[in-house]
Enzyme design. Structure first.
Site, PDB file in Angstrom:
ATOM      1  N   ASN A 138      41.501  44.758  37.843  1.00 11.00           N
ATOM      2  CA  ASN A 138      42.201  43.636  37.209  1.00 11.00           C
ATOM      3  C   ASN A 138      41.187  42.496  37.130  1.00 11.00           C
ATOM      4  O   ASN A 138      40.941  41.823  38.126  1.00 11.00           O
ATOM      5  CB  ASN A 138      43.425  43.245  38.054  1.00 11.00           C
ATOM      6  CG  ASN A 138      44.100  41.991  37.521  1.00 11.00           C
ATOM      7  OD1 ASN A 138      43.790  41.527  36.420  1.00 11.00           O
ATOM      8  ND2 ASN A 138      45.028  41.441  38.299  1.00 11.00           N
ATOM      9  N   TRP A 139      40.613  42.357  35.940  1.00  8.71           N
ATOM     10  CA  TRP A 139      39.538  41.357  35.794  1.00  8.71           C
ATOM     11  C   TRP A 139      40.063  39.923  35.838  1.00  8.71           C
ATOM     12  O   TRP A 139      39.292  38.988  35.949  1.00  8.71           O
ATOM     13  CB  TRP A 139      38.805  41.575  34.464  1.00  8.71           C
ATOM     14  CG  TRP A 139      37.907  42.777  34.448  1.00  8.71           C
ATOM     15  CD1 TRP A 139      37.721  43.686  35.453  1.00  8.71           C
ATOM     16  CD2 TRP A 139      37.065  43.200  33.368  1.00  8.71           C
ATOM     17  NE1 TRP A 139      36.823  44.654  35.056  1.00  8.71           N
ATOM     18  CE2 TRP A 139      36.401  44.369  33.786  1.00  8.71           C
ATOM     19  CE3 TRP A 139      36.807  42.703  32.088  1.00  8.71           C
ATOM     20  CZ2 TRP A 139      35.493  45.056  32.970  1.00  8.71           C
ATOM     21  CZ3 TRP A 139      35.912  43.385  31.274  1.00  8.71           C
ATOM     22  CH2 TRP A 139      35.259  44.541  31.719  1.00  8.71           C
ATOM     23  N   LYS A 140      41.372  39.761  35.687  1.00  6.02           N
ATOM     24  CA  LYS A 140      41.960  38.410  35.613  1.00  6.02           C
ATOM     25  C   LYS A 140      41.253  37.619  34.519  1.00  6.02           C
ATOM     26  O   LYS A 140      40.791  38.197  33.538  1.00  6.02           O
ATOM     27  CB  LYS A 140      41.916  37.734  36.985  1.00  6.02           C
ATOM     28  CG  LYS A 140      42.538  38.622  38.066  1.00  6.02           C
ATOM     29  CD  LYS A 140      42.869  37.897  39.333  1.00  6.02           C
ATOM     30  CE  LYS A 140      43.482  38.896  40.320  1.00  6.02           C
ATOM     31  NZ  LYS A 140      43.966  38.273  41.534  1.00  6.02           N
TER      32      LYS A 140
ATOM     33  N   HIS B  50      52.593  40.598  37.429  1.00  9.32           N
ATOM     34  CA  HIS B  50      51.625  40.208  38.456  1.00  9.32           C
ATOM     35  C   HIS B  50      52.105  38.919  39.120  1.00  9.32           C
ATOM     36  O   HIS B  50      52.687  38.051  38.454  1.00  9.32           O
ATOM     37  CB  HIS B  50      50.235  40.000  37.825  1.00  9.32           C
ATOM     38  CG  HIS B  50      49.170  39.852  38.875  1.00  9.32           C
ATOM     39  ND1 HIS B  50      48.953  38.666  39.525  1.00  9.32           N
ATOM     40  CD2 HIS B  50      48.298  40.745  39.408  1.00  9.32           C
ATOM     41  CE1 HIS B  50      47.988  38.841  40.425  1.00  9.32           C
ATOM     42  NE2 HIS B  50      47.573  40.100  40.368  1.00  9.32           N
TER      43      HIS B  50
ATOM     44  N   GLU C 278      50.646  36.326  39.936  1.00 14.48           N
ATOM     45  CA  GLU C 278      50.130  35.084  39.335  1.00 14.48           C
ATOM     46  C   GLU C 278      50.967  34.698  38.113  1.00 14.48           C
ATOM     47  O   GLU C 278      51.106  33.517  37.802  1.00 14.48           O
ATOM     48  CB  GLU C 278      48.639  35.252  38.998  1.00 14.48           C
ATOM     49  CG  GLU C 278      47.794  35.216  40.278  1.00 14.48           C
ATOM     50  CD  GLU C 278      46.509  36.013  40.232  1.00 14.48           C
ATOM     51  OE1 GLU C 278      46.049  36.381  39.138  1.00 14.48           O
ATOM     52  OE2 GLU C 278      45.956  36.282  41.326  1.00 14.48           O
TER      53      GLU C 278
ATOM     54  N   GLU D 184      51.626  44.554  45.801  1.00 15.04           N
ATOM     55  CA  GLU D 184      50.617  43.520  46.029  1.00 15.04           C
ATOM     56  C   GLU D 184      51.229  42.379  46.830  1.00 15.04           C
ATOM     57  O   GLU D 184      51.854  41.476  46.254  1.00 15.04           O
ATOM     58  CB  GLU D 184      50.108  42.977  44.691  1.00 15.04           C
ATOM     59  CG  GLU D 184      49.405  44.008  43.835  1.00 15.04           C
ATOM     60  CD  GLU D 184      48.350  43.373  42.936  1.00 15.04           C
ATOM     61  OE1 GLU D 184      47.217  43.851  42.955  1.00 15.04           O
ATOM     62  OE2 GLU D 184      48.661  42.385  42.235  1.00 15.04           O
TER      63      GLU D 184
ATOM     64  N   GLY E 176      43.389  37.920  46.727  1.00 13.99           N
ATOM     65  CA  GLY E 176      42.280  36.970  46.617  1.00 13.99           C
ATOM     66  C   GLY E 176      41.996  36.205  47.898  1.00 13.99           C
ATOM     67  O   GLY E 176      41.245  35.234  47.904  1.00 13.99           O
TER      68      GLY E 176
ATOM     69  N   SER F 130      43.053  42.190  48.073  1.00 13.87           N
ATOM     70  CA  SER F 130      41.813  42.213  48.858  1.00 13.87           C
ATOM     71  C   SER F 130      41.364  43.621  49.236  1.00 13.87           C
ATOM     72  O   SER F 130      40.788  43.835  50.299  1.00 13.87           O
ATOM     73  CB  SER F 130      41.946  41.342  50.112  1.00 13.87           C
ATOM     74  OG  SER F 130      42.189  39.994  49.742  1.00 13.87           O
TER      75      SER F 130
ATOM     76  N   GLY G  23      41.186  43.279  42.231  1.00 14.49           N
ATOM     77  CA  GLY G  23      40.794  42.059  41.536  1.00 14.49           C
ATOM     78  C   GLY G  23      39.309  41.781  41.750  1.00 14.49           C
ATOM     79  O   GLY G  23      38.436  42.338  41.076  1.00 14.49           O
ATOM     80  N   GLY G  24      39.008  40.933  42.720  1.00 11.94           N
ATOM     81  CA  GLY G  24      37.631  40.488  42.970  1.00 11.94           C
ATOM     82  C   GLY G  24      36.612  41.620  43.014  1.00 11.94           C
ATOM     83  O   GLY G  24      35.542  41.537  42.382  1.00 11.94           O
TER      84      GLY G  24
HETATM   85  P1  PGA Z   1      42.221  40.849  44.740  1.00 13.85           P
HETATM   86  O1  PGA Z   1      43.316  40.819  43.558  1.00 13.85           O
HETATM   87  O2  PGA Z   1      41.730  42.265  44.844  1.00 13.85           O
HETATM   88  O3  PGA Z   1      41.157  39.882  44.299  1.00 13.85           O
HETATM   89  O4  PGA Z   1      42.930  40.419  45.989  1.00 13.85           O
HETATM   90  C1  PGA Z   1      44.199  41.880  43.366  1.00 13.85           C
HETATM   91  C2  PGA Z   1      45.143  41.560  42.246  1.00 13.85           C
HETATM   92  O5  PGA Z   1      45.568  40.394  42.131  1.00 13.85           O
HETATM   93  O6  PGA Z   1      45.505  42.441  41.445  1.00 13.85           O
END
Ligand code: PGA
Length: 253
Positions: free
Chosen positions: A9-11, A94, A96, A165, A171, A209, A230-231
């Site tokens: 997930n590149w966001k 998601h 966010e 999640e 994050g 994470s 994500g990251g």
């Molecule tokens: P993260 O994000 O791996 O940076 O914690 C995961 C996500 O939000 O899908």
């Protein structure tokens, strides 16, 4: 054990130049035996992913989709448009989007429905906040979130991917423990099974994470079928090590 599905997930990250470099490194290092891989990119880059990834075995998708089919909805992107760009997946719900765009369970369910109707696989995100967890409401919250989708998509439920999640793990560098993840995944699988009579086809991913260091332990859990990353998906080396951890887990089972 199911082959793992590892989704990046590149966001809101990337540029044409940076993506080109990352995609080249991923293609060079990807081994289809390890895990199924997919990348969810910002909408402007989907055609870039299509051009780079077609035939590579790596799938791609979007991070959100409109709940509307088409028409006068300025700024929105429809499921049919994502299909047109070759997307296989789309993330819906998601945290966010739930948090910053006030997306409700019902809206997320509609998005999942639109995705399925267009031939996309929705990756439905569910997860509790830290206050929810501390109040012992984790199970209640994730079941409520998933139940809206089950209710909306009916028998198509076996086609969805679910991503657990925990909001407090996203994050933050503070992943759920393998036991915490497994406990919630088992609840979600039981809920899917109760709704459809089976839940073995559904992949339930863990996100929050996940990285090269903790992936193997998380992926070893019987109900953890992959990761939403994500990251750690923004660097080829860490993303590919998570895929490699998926294979190692399969081989030791
Ligand atoms: P993260 O994000 O791996 O940076 O914690 C995961 C996500 O939000 O899908």
């Amino acid at each position: 054990m199911r082959k793992k599905l590892i989704v990046g997930n590149w966001k809101m990250n990337g540029s044409l130049a940076a993506n080109a470099e990352l995609l080249a490194a991923l293609k060079a290092g990807f081994d289809a035996a390890q895990a199924d891989l997919a990348l969810c990119a910002p909408a402007p880059y989907l055609l870039q992913l299509q051009a780079a990834l077609q035939g590579s075995g790596i799938a791609w998708g979007a991070q959100d989709v409109s709940a509307h089919e088409g028409g006068a909805y300025t700024g929105e992107v429809s499921a049919a448009m994502l299909r047109d760009c070759g997307c296989r997946y789309v993330i819906v719900g998601h945290s966010e989007r739930r948090q910053y765009h006030h997306e409700s369970d019902d809206l997320v369910a509609l998005k999942a429905q639109r995705a399925l109707a267009a031939g996309l696989t929705p990756i439905v995100c569910v997860g509790e906040t830290l206050p929810d967890r501390e109040a012992g409401r984790t199970e209640f919250v994730v079941k409520r979130q998933l139940s809206a989708v089950i209710h909306a998509v009916g028998h198509c439920c076996s086609e969805i991917v679910v991503a657990y999640e925990p909001v407090w793990a996203i994050g933050t560098g503070l992943s759920a423990s393998a036991a915490q993840a497994q406990a919630v995944h088992a609840v979600l699988r039981a809920q899917l099974r109760a709704a459809t009579g089976q839940a073995e086809r559904n992949r339930i991913l863990y996100g929050g994470s996940m990285n090269a260091a903790n992936a193997a332990e998380l992926l070893r859990q019987p109900d953890v079928d992959g990761g939403l990353i994500g990251g750690a998906s923004l660097k080829a080396a860490s993303f590919l090590s998570i895929a490699a951890a998926g294979l190692a887990v399969l081989q030791t089972n």
